[in-house]
Scaffold this motif. Structure first.
Motif, PDB file in Angstrom:
ATOM      1  N   MET A  22      22.806  80.997  10.007  1.00  0.00           N
ATOM      2  CA  MET A  22      23.268  79.619   9.798  1.00  0.00           C
ATOM      3  C   MET A  22      22.589  78.653  10.773  1.00  0.00           C
ATOM      4  N   ALA A  79      18.766  78.326   9.857  1.00  0.00           N
ATOM      5  CA  ALA A  79      18.566  77.711   8.539  1.00  0.00           C
ATOM      6  C   ALA A  79      18.758  76.206   8.581  1.00  0.00           C
ATOM      7  N   GLN A  80      19.550  75.732   9.541  1.00  0.00           N
ATOM      8  CA  GLN A  80      19.821  74.287   9.608  1.00  0.00           C
ATOM      9  C   GLN A  80      18.847  73.540  10.522  1.00  0.00           C
ATOM     10  N   PRO A  91      15.702  71.687   8.291  1.00  0.00           N
ATOM     11  CA  PRO A  91      16.249  70.806   7.246  1.00  0.00           C
ATOM     12  C   PRO A  91      17.124  69.674   7.813  1.00  0.00           C
ATOM     13  N   SER A 134      12.431  78.302   6.611  1.00  0.00           N
ATOM     14  CA  SER A 134      12.784  76.884   6.735  1.00  0.00           C
ATOM     15  C   SER A 134      11.542  76.001   6.840  1.00  0.00           C
ATOM     16  N   THR A 161      13.618  73.263   2.055  1.00  0.00           N
ATOM     17  CA  THR A 161      14.548  72.346   2.729  1.00  0.00           C
ATOM     18  C   THR A 161      16.001  72.713   2.475  1.00  0.00           C
ATOM     19  N   SER A 162      16.218  73.560   1.461  1.00  0.00           N
ATOM     20  CA  SER A 162      17.597  73.916   1.130  1.00  0.00           C
ATOM     21  C   SER A 162      18.130  75.009   2.067  1.00  0.00           C
ATOM     22  N   THR A 163      19.227  74.711   2.738  1.00  0.00           N
ATOM     23  CA  THR A 163      19.832  75.674   3.674  1.00  0.00           C
ATOM     24  C   THR A 163      20.265  76.941   2.941  1.00  0.00           C
TER      25      THR A 163
END
Lengths: 255, 290
Positions: B74, B77-78, B81, B189, B193-195
């Motif tokens: 998590m 992944a953020q 983006p 990533s 761009t999608s988490t």
């Protein structure tokens, strides 16, 4: 775009470099786990459910095994021996190099399931109950023997097998044999050589018991020989020497 | 060179501050702590004290590993983006910050978080074991002043399990695995761009990586994979890391001795893999239109 192509090139080159390295690590891991990693993982796919397989293959084998053990505990409380056996199998399948699962699985089968069958299977005749009870003891023995195959260097499994022969079957010769094997393991407890001798005495093999003490006695330190535990063995040796009427020069204890 | 390192350091520090403030990660961390504390509940299903420790060790290290995995997934992944969405990335990259410095800084910032998390959780877990140790010893000895050989052996086994220095190997291997998961997520990533996409693909690579050994076994045993299928399997093996190397953790938790050579080889493998993937991520990010 050129950077992306370069990235792909680097990824492929690295891929070919890393593969022999991974194979070497894999081979080393198999050697360290005595081959438990590969084979069991293959078997797991067929026997575990989807969730547990995912947990096990996702690097959480310990967690999956613990979950299985909680289910086993419930089966034990319910007296559901068939499920208990299934969960015991799964537990040892997931953690074949952890003696805890082998010794406890065997204990549940040879003691709890066997005694449960003897006492609670009201729908069976006394003879059938005896047979069923014995069958569960044999299951426990087989479980430990498989555990020993997967962990030949672990003294605790030989010790448990010896206890099982001693307590559940009264087979003292076999108990002595496994106590002796347990004592030879690097992690074998110090009391095990004494136990092996006592079992031979219990089996009525006086001559063999004496030969066994004769083999063990010179290996003991002076401190061990003077300890209270080995003091009892000394008394047993003296009794045997008298009983077997051994000539003085053949005796372990000259005085 | 030193200016570049300084920029990476600054970005890493800011990333750490930023991720420490993220509510999602804090909730995951809290969940991990609950899992760790709750593991003591399961020990009631054990019969002997040594069994209790066995359960605790399995559950405790699984809690650290699982929480770390979620944080790595998590959190990473953020990273990019979120910067793009908030448009802060333009401000950063318009300064004298190169793209690879930005990527490296972000990664090392998250790695610092993972290190912190593993240290805090393992520290608390060790404390939990220390708190329980006297009660285990008392249970074995029943408060007796003179102990039998068997009791002494059991107490020794309990102490060995709690203070086993090989447990450091477990922590190092968990940490290395998390570092690898984080760099894979970072790699994705830089592509998307999608988490959700990043989390899903990283998770897939993680699972495939764990299955690599099994697939290899199956392939070698069945001999059904020939031709293009064998090539595809080979290609897959070149692209995906072998997470099976970390399964040795079970061997250590099972009370078996694993040589440091194996652990250091695995750590070296992870280190080089992470650097290569970090480099590849930086290359892809260079090409990316923002």
């Amino acid at each position: 775009m050129k950077f992306r192509l370069l990235a792909l090139g680097v990824l492929l080159v690295w891929g070919f470099i890393k593969m022999p390295w991974e194979s070497a690590l894999d081979a080393e891991q198999r050697k360290l786990t005595l081959g438990a990693t590969g084979q069991v993982t293959m078997e797991m796919r067929d026997k575990l459910g989807q969730g547990l397989t995912l947990a096990a293959l996702g690097g959480f084998r310990g967690l999956a095994a613990t979950a299985v053990w909680l289910l086993l505990h419930n089966a034990w409380e319910d007296g559901d021996w068939a499920w208990l056996r299934t969960y015991a199998e799964l537990g040892v399948l997931l953690q074949p190099r952890d003696t805890y699962f082998w010794e406890n699985a065997s204990w549940h089968l040879a003691y709890n399931a066997s005694i449960g069958m003897q006492n609670d299977a009201k729908d069976l005749t006394p003879d059938e109950r005896r047979k069923e009870s014995r069958r569960w003891v044999d299951e426990g023995i087989k479980m430990l023997q498989r555990g020993i195959q997967a962990n030949p260097e672990k003294g605790i499994l030989y010790e448990r097998l010896a206890e099982l022969y001693q307590q559940r079957l009264g087979d003292y010769r076999k108990a002595a044999h496994y106590y002796e094997l347990a004592a030879e393991c690097p992690d074998g407890a110090k009391y095990l050589p004494r136990f092996a001798g006592y079992m031979l005495l219990k089996a009525g093999d006086d001559q063999q018991a004496y030969e066994y003490w004769k083999k063990i006695w010179p290996k003991l330190s002076a401190q061990e020989r003077s300890s209270s535990q080995w003091g009892r063995v000394r008394q047993e040796i003296k009794k045997l020497e008298e009983k077997l009427n051994l000539p003085r020069q053949d005796r372990i204890l000259m005085n | 060179m030193s200016a570049s390192l300084l920029r990476i350091w600054t970005i890493a520090r800011n990333t750490l501050t930023e991720v420490l403030r993220q509510r999602v990660l804090n909730v995951i961390f809290l969940f991990g702590l609950i899992l760790l504390g709750g593991s003591t509940f399961f020990t009631q299903f054990s019969i002997k004290e040594q069994d209790e420790i066995k359960f605790l060790l399995n559950l405790g290290y699984a809690a650290i590993s699982l929480t770390g995995l979620l944080v790595a997934l998590m959190g990473t992944a953020q990273l990019i983006p979120a910067e793009i969405e908030r448009r802060t990335i333009y401000t950063v990259l318009s300064k004298a910050v190169r793209r690879f410095e930005f990527i490296a800084g972000k990664y090392f910032g998250l790695l610092a978080l993972l290190t912190l998390m593993v240290l805090v959780m393992s520290g608390l877990f060790y404390l939990l074991l220390l708190v329980k140790e006297p009660s285990w010893i008392y249970e074995i000895s029943h408060g007796a002043s003179t102990l039998t050989e068997r009791q002494m052996r059991e107490i020794q086994a309990v102490q060995q399990q709690i203070h086993d220095p090989h447990l450091i190997q477990v922590l190092l291997l968990i940490w290395a695995k998390l570092a690898l998961v984080a760099v894979i997520a970072l790699f994705f990533s830089t592509l998307a761009t999608s988490t959700i996409f990043i989390v899903a693909t990283t998770m897939l690579v993680y699972l495939v990586g764990h299955l690599q050994g099994t697939a290899r076994d199956f392939w070698m045993a069945s001999k059904t994979f020939t031709g293009w299928r064998a090539d595809a399997l080979g290609l897959l093996s070149t692209l995906v890391p072998d997470f099976g190397a970390f399964n040795i953790v079970d061997e250590i938790l099972g009370g078996n001795k694993v040589p440091w050579e194996y652990v250091s080889q695995t750590l070296l493998y992870t280190g080089i893999y992470s650097l290569v993937l970090l480099g590849i991520s930086a290359l892809i990010f260079e090409d990316r239109e923002l």
